[in-house]
Design an enzyme around this catalytic site. Sequence first.
Site, PDB file in Angstrom:
ATOM      1  N   GLU A 211     -18.388 -45.466  21.040  1.00  9.87           N
ATOM      2  CA  GLU A 211     -17.937 -44.549  22.088  1.00  9.87           C
ATOM      3  C   GLU A 211     -19.104 -43.907  22.829  1.00  9.87           C
ATOM      4  O   GLU A 211     -18.954 -42.869  23.471  1.00  9.87           O
ATOM      5  CB  GLU A 211     -17.054 -43.449  21.487  1.00  9.87           C
ATOM      6  CG  GLU A 211     -17.728 -42.558  20.469  1.00  9.87           C
ATOM      7  CD  GLU A 211     -17.608 -43.073  19.032  1.00  9.87           C
ATOM      8  OE1 GLU A 211     -17.761 -42.256  18.112  1.00  9.87           O
ATOM      9  OE2 GLU A 211     -17.354 -44.277  18.844  1.00  9.87           O
TER      10      GLU A 211
ATOM     11  N   HIS B 255      -6.397 -48.322  17.558  1.00  6.21           N
ATOM     12  CA  HIS B 255      -7.571 -48.797  18.283  1.00  6.21           C
ATOM     13  C   HIS B 255      -7.235 -49.336  19.675  1.00  6.21           C
ATOM     14  O   HIS B 255      -8.097 -49.310  20.565  1.00  6.21           O
ATOM     15  CB  HIS B 255      -8.300 -49.858  17.463  1.00  6.21           C
ATOM     16  CG  HIS B 255      -9.036 -49.289  16.287  1.00  6.21           C
ATOM     17  ND1 HIS B 255     -10.313 -48.776  16.385  1.00  6.21           N
ATOM     18  CD2 HIS B 255      -8.667 -49.123  14.999  1.00  6.21           C
ATOM     19  CE1 HIS B 255     -10.714 -48.330  15.198  1.00  6.21           C
ATOM     20  NE2 HIS B 255      -9.731 -48.531  14.341  1.00  6.21           N
TER      21      HIS B 255
END
Length: 267
Positions: free
Chosen positions: A166, A136
């Site tokens: 995203e 991440h």
Amino acid sequence: MKDLPAAAWATIWRWTAILTTLSVAASVAVSHVLLSGLSQGLSDVGLAAAVLLPVLLGGPMTFWHLVRVQQLKLANERLQVLASTDWLTASLNRRAFTQQVSARLTSPEAREGSSCGALLVIDADHFKLVNDLFGHDHGDAALQRIAEVIRAKVRENDLVCRMGGEEFGVFLDGADAETAGLIAERIRYGVNRIDFAPHGEIHPLSVSIGAAMSDGTASFSDLFRTADQHLYAAKRAGRNRCRLAEGRPRTPPAPAAAGAAMPAGGP
């Protein structure tokens, strides 16, 4: 006090001078009225006292008060920025973006025009794969790079937002369909050109983009729903492409730096 900008200091000094001058004038006038009834009027000593007391006492107090006011104003402005900004990408957050776009859509200028702008919804392709492969931390770095590209490709008055995860949103103020298509393509191409190599080997990044045009009557939710539908049409059509409101996909060849074709799978 060192963090105050030059404009704030200019305001402080200007108002300190104005208020101190007014205090001196009021002090001289009041002293003259009072002393005229007790003697022959305001003497030189009395005049000096009437001028110096406001300057020596009121000037510093006024200055300090104005400094505190400007510091409070600056702190409030910073809090407003923090409250409206996504912490990771330095873009607007969804709440602030929705409010600002809605305000532009309902402005008198927008109502008078035939088109008051376009909404782009941008989603990074196969982003779960990036997090799974590299972690991440590198995924966050990729999002920051994508956000930088988006901001670099839009115009000064356009709004850029991280909708969540995203997904990004862009409002192109006053843009027509042709302008929206060109900017969407610039963003798509710019993301393809990102040199993302977390482990020393380039991993291609791409985005799919859906766009909706405003005619001056649509609400934010209407535009977002339409743009989101076109986004997922672009996903179904193969990703790494833009689909505009009229439904025509724009799919110029990806640059060589983009690397191999993206794998099949989820968004």
